[in-house]
Scaffold this motif. Structure first.
Motif, PDB file in Angstrom:
ATOM      1  N   ILE A   1       6.743 -13.383  70.404  1.00 63.95           N
ATOM      2  CA  ILE A   1       5.596 -14.231  70.717  1.00 63.95           C
ATOM      3  C   ILE A   1       5.784 -14.827  72.108  1.00 63.95           C
ATOM      4  O   ILE A   1       6.781 -15.498  72.392  1.00 63.95           O
ATOM      5  N   LEU A   2       4.801 -14.598  72.979  1.00 55.44           N
ATOM      6  CA  LEU A   2       4.845 -15.100  74.349  1.00 55.44           C
ATOM      7  C   LEU A   2       4.000 -16.348  74.534  1.00 55.44           C
ATOM      8  O   LEU A   2       4.276 -17.153  75.427  1.00 55.44           O
ATOM      9  N   ASN A   3       2.968 -16.485  73.734  1.00 52.55           N
ATOM     10  CA  ASN A   3       2.073 -17.625  73.863  1.00 52.55           C
ATOM     11  C   ASN A   3       1.403 -17.865  72.514  1.00 52.55           C
ATOM     12  O   ASN A   3       1.071 -16.916  71.807  1.00 52.55           O
ATOM     13  N   LEU A   4       1.213 -19.147  72.164  1.00 54.97           N
ATOM     14  CA  LEU A   4       0.641 -19.471  70.862  1.00 54.97           C
ATOM     15  C   LEU A   4      -0.216 -20.713  70.985  1.00 54.97           C
ATOM     16  O   LEU A   4       0.202 -21.712  71.568  1.00 54.97           O
TER      17      LEU A   4
ATOM     18  N   ALA B   1      -4.744 -20.638  82.309  1.00 49.08           N
ATOM     19  CA  ALA B   1      -4.332 -21.274  83.567  1.00 49.08           C
ATOM     20  C   ALA B   1      -3.242 -20.460  84.261  1.00 49.08           C
ATOM     21  O   ALA B   1      -3.261 -20.309  85.489  1.00 49.08           O
ATOM     22  N   ILE B   2      -2.319 -19.906  83.479  1.00 50.56           N
ATOM     23  CA  ILE B   2      -1.241 -19.092  84.054  1.00 50.56           C
ATOM     24  C   ILE B   2      -1.805 -17.829  84.692  1.00 50.56           C
ATOM     25  O   ILE B   2      -1.451 -17.458  85.819  1.00 50.56           O
ATOM     26  N   LEU B   3      -2.708 -17.167  83.976  1.00 48.06           N
ATOM     27  CA  LEU B   3      -3.274 -15.918  84.482  1.00 48.06           C
ATOM     28  C   LEU B   3      -4.189 -16.143  85.675  1.00 48.06           C
ATOM     29  O   LEU B   3      -4.366 -15.254  86.513  1.00 48.06           O
ATOM     30  N   SER B   4      -4.790 -17.323  85.761  1.00 51.63           N
ATOM     31  CA  SER B   4      -5.717 -17.625  86.859  1.00 51.63           C
ATOM     32  C   SER B   4      -5.017 -18.198  88.084  1.00 51.63           C
ATOM     33  O   SER B   4      -5.654 -18.399  89.129  1.00 51.63           O
ATOM     34  N   SER B   5      -3.733 -18.448  87.980  1.00 51.52           N
ATOM     35  CA  SER B   5      -3.012 -19.115  89.073  1.00 51.52           C
ATOM     36  C   SER B   5      -2.813 -18.218  90.281  1.00 51.52           C
ATOM     37  O   SER B   5      -2.616 -18.713  91.393  1.00 51.52           O
ATOM     38  N   GLY B   6      -2.827 -16.905  90.070  1.00 50.53           N
ATOM     39  CA  GLY B   6      -2.585 -15.972  91.163  1.00 50.53           C
ATOM     40  C   GLY B   6      -1.116 -15.778  91.474  1.00 50.53           C
ATOM     41  O   GLY B   6      -0.765 -15.098  92.457  1.00 50.53           O
ATOM     42  N   ASN B   7      -0.243 -16.357  90.648  1.00 49.96           N
ATOM     43  CA  ASN B   7       1.199 -16.260  90.906  1.00 49.96           C
ATOM     44  C   ASN B   7       1.858 -15.097  90.185  1.00 49.96           C
ATOM     45  O   ASN B   7       3.038 -14.831  90.405  1.00 49.96           O
ATOM     46  N   LEU B   8       1.112 -14.400  89.328  1.00 48.48           N
ATOM     47  CA  LEU B   8       1.672 -13.281  88.580  1.00 48.48           C
ATOM     48  C   LEU B   8       1.277 -11.957  89.221  1.00 48.48           C
ATOM     49  O   LEU B   8       0.232 -11.858  89.873  1.00 48.48           O
ATOM     50  N   PRO B   9       2.099 -10.941  89.030  1.00 46.94           N
ATOM     51  CA  PRO B   9       1.697  -9.607  89.503  1.00 46.94           C
ATOM     52  C   PRO B   9       0.504  -9.101  88.700  1.00 46.94           C
ATOM     53  O   PRO B   9       0.190  -9.620  87.632  1.00 46.94           O
TER      54      PRO B   9
ATOM     55  N   HIS C   1     -14.843 -20.080  68.755  1.00 45.07           N
ATOM     56  CA  HIS C   1     -14.852 -18.679  69.182  1.00 45.07           C
ATOM     57  C   HIS C   1     -13.550 -18.331  69.905  1.00 45.07           C
ATOM     58  O   HIS C   1     -12.965 -19.168  70.598  1.00 45.07           O
ATOM     59  N   ASP C   2     -13.125 -17.082  69.747  1.00 43.40           N
ATOM     60  CA  ASP C   2     -11.868 -16.643  70.364  1.00 43.40           C
ATOM     61  C   ASP C   2     -11.873 -16.860  71.875  1.00 43.40           C
ATOM     62  O   ASP C   2     -10.864 -17.280  72.456  1.00 43.40           O
ATOM     63  N   SER C   3     -12.993 -16.545  72.533  1.00 47.19           N
ATOM     64  CA  SER C   3     -13.055 -16.649  73.991  1.00 47.19           C
ATOM     65  C   SER C   3     -12.907 -18.100  74.452  1.00 47.19           C
ATOM     66  O   SER C   3     -12.325 -18.368  75.513  1.00 47.19           O
ATOM     67  N   TYR C   4     -13.412 -19.046  73.651  1.00 44.92           N
ATOM     68  CA  TYR C   4     -13.285 -20.461  73.996  1.00 44.92           C
ATOM     69  C   TYR C   4     -11.819 -20.881  73.968  1.00 44.92           C
ATOM     70  O   TYR C   4     -11.360 -21.619  74.853  1.00 44.92           O
ATOM     71  N   ILE C   5     -11.095 -20.417  72.958  1.00 44.54           N
ATOM     72  CA  ILE C   5      -9.678 -20.760  72.850  1.00 44.54           C
ATOM     73  C   ILE C   5      -8.920 -20.236  74.064  1.00 44.54           C
ATOM     74  O   ILE C   5      -8.102 -20.950  74.661  1.00 44.54           O
ATOM     75  N   LEU C   6      -9.187 -18.997  74.457  1.00 40.66           N
ATOM     76  CA  LEU C   6      -8.497 -18.416  75.602  1.00 40.66           C
ATOM     77  C   LEU C   6      -8.797 -19.195  76.875  1.00 40.66           C
ATOM     78  O   LEU C   6      -7.883 -19.523  77.648  1.00 40.66           O
ATOM     79  N   LYS C   7     -10.071 -19.511  77.104  1.00 35.15           N
ATOM     80  CA  LYS C   7     -10.457 -20.187  78.341  1.00 35.15           C
ATOM     81  C   LYS C   7      -9.865 -21.581  78.455  1.00 35.15           C
ATOM     82  O   LYS C   7      -9.718 -22.110  79.562  1.00 35.15           O
ATOM     83  N   HIS C   8      -9.533 -22.193  77.318  1.00 30.07           N
ATOM     84  CA  HIS C   8      -8.997 -23.549  77.333  1.00 30.07           C
ATOM     85  C   HIS C   8      -7.496 -23.597  77.011  1.00 30.07           C
ATOM     86  O   HIS C   8      -6.952 -24.656  76.694  1.00 30.07           O
ATOM     87  N   SER C   9      -6.838 -22.465  77.119  1.00 31.10           N
ATOM     88  CA  SER C   9      -5.414 -22.392  76.810  1.00 31.10           C
ATOM     89  C   SER C   9      -4.578 -22.426  78.081  1.00 31.10           C
ATOM     90  O   SER C   9      -5.081 -22.173  79.189  1.00 31.10           O
ATOM     91  N   SER C  10      -3.299 -22.716  77.906  1.00 33.42           N
ATOM     92  CA  SER C  10      -2.381 -22.690  79.049  1.00 33.42           C
ATOM     93  C   SER C  10      -2.245 -21.279  79.601  1.00 33.42           C
ATOM     94  O   SER C  10      -2.004 -21.097  80.803  1.00 33.42           O
ATOM     95  N   LEU C  11      -2.430 -20.272  78.751  1.00 33.37           N
ATOM     96  CA  LEU C  11      -2.340 -18.890  79.198  1.00 33.37           C
ATOM     97  C   LEU C  11      -3.401 -18.587  80.244  1.00 33.37           C
ATOM     98  O   LEU C  11      -3.130 -17.907  81.246  1.00 33.37           O
TER      99      LEU C  11
END
Length: 231
Positions: A192-195, A216-224, A204-214
């Motif tokens: 498990i990487l994120n919970l 924010a991590i994916l939108s930061s631009g710091n990941l490949p 809705h599933d999409s609401y949970i994703l948009k408001h999750s720390s994940l």
């Protein structure tokens, strides 16, 4: 009739006073659960973990679950842990698991909370979405080896965990039962990487994703560059 009952009560009281050394009924302590005497198949069947994993988990939370008193019949930390793991794996009632564990239901309820808090303290240590390129590349390599699909950083999905109906109807999901909608991201080895487990079933599933720390991590631009696959 009243005087007869009153006389009878007085006689019993006099008998008790005349025999002050009369013993109280002794408490009966049932045998408590243990890993001893179980083969590995029995351990996995009952607790869904190997003996090695259970002992390792116990070692990490031991200080938080061992009794802090010296009573002869205080419940040991290992009994608390095994009782909790049996409860999680069996989906049974607390009364049933506590009886099999050799402890009372009220005690089991208290110990269950204690074990959950101790395990939750380990969350930041084990449930972490990788932030460095080497760790992400290892995940990508795992998915590519499995399916020949390149650049996959994780698999995401939501699942509904049923719960007793609360007063708020927001917990009623689209399948018409009450639940929590839990989002999880795993790597190719099912780590498990994120919970995210705090949203009612109607979310809705999409609401949970948009408001999750994940998000924010994916939108930061710091990941490949890479993909999180779902559905």
């Amino acid at each position: 009739m009243f005087h007869i009952h009153e006389k009878s009560a007085q006689q019993k009281l006099l008998q008790q006073e005349s025999n002050p050394n009369q013993k109280h009924r002794e408490r009966i302590f049932r045998p408590r659960i243990s890993l001893f005497g179980l083969n590995e198949d029995e351990v996995r069947s009952r607790y869904r973990f190997s003996t090695e994993v259970i002992l390792e988990l116990y070692e990490q939370i031991q200080q938080d679950i061992e009794p802090n008193c010296e009573r002869n019949h205080a419940v040991p930390g290992m009994v608390k842990l095994l009782s909790a793991l049996h409860y999680f794996s069996s989906a049974s009632f607390q009364g049933t698991v506590s009886a099999l564990s050799g402890i009372s239901q009220p005690s089991f309820s208290r110990h269950l909370t204690q074990v959950l808090k101790a395990i939750n303290k380990l969350t930041p240590q084990y449930i972490v979405f990788p932030s460095d390129k080497a760790a992400i590349q290892t995940i990508k390599d795992g998915f590519y080896k499995m399916s020949s699909f390149p650049n996959v950083m994780g698999i995401i999905d939501c699942t509904h965990v049923a719960l007793s109906p609360p007063t708020e109807d927001i917990y009623r999901n689209s399948k018409n039962f009450h639940s929590l909608n839990v989002q999880m991201v795993c790597d190719s080895d099912m780590r498990i990487l994120n919970l995210v487990a705090g949203y009612p079933g109607s979310t809705h599933d999409s609401y949970i994703l948009k408001h999750s720390s994940l998000h924010a991590i994916l939108s930061s631009g710091n990941l490949p560059e890479g993909w999180i696959l779902g559905e």
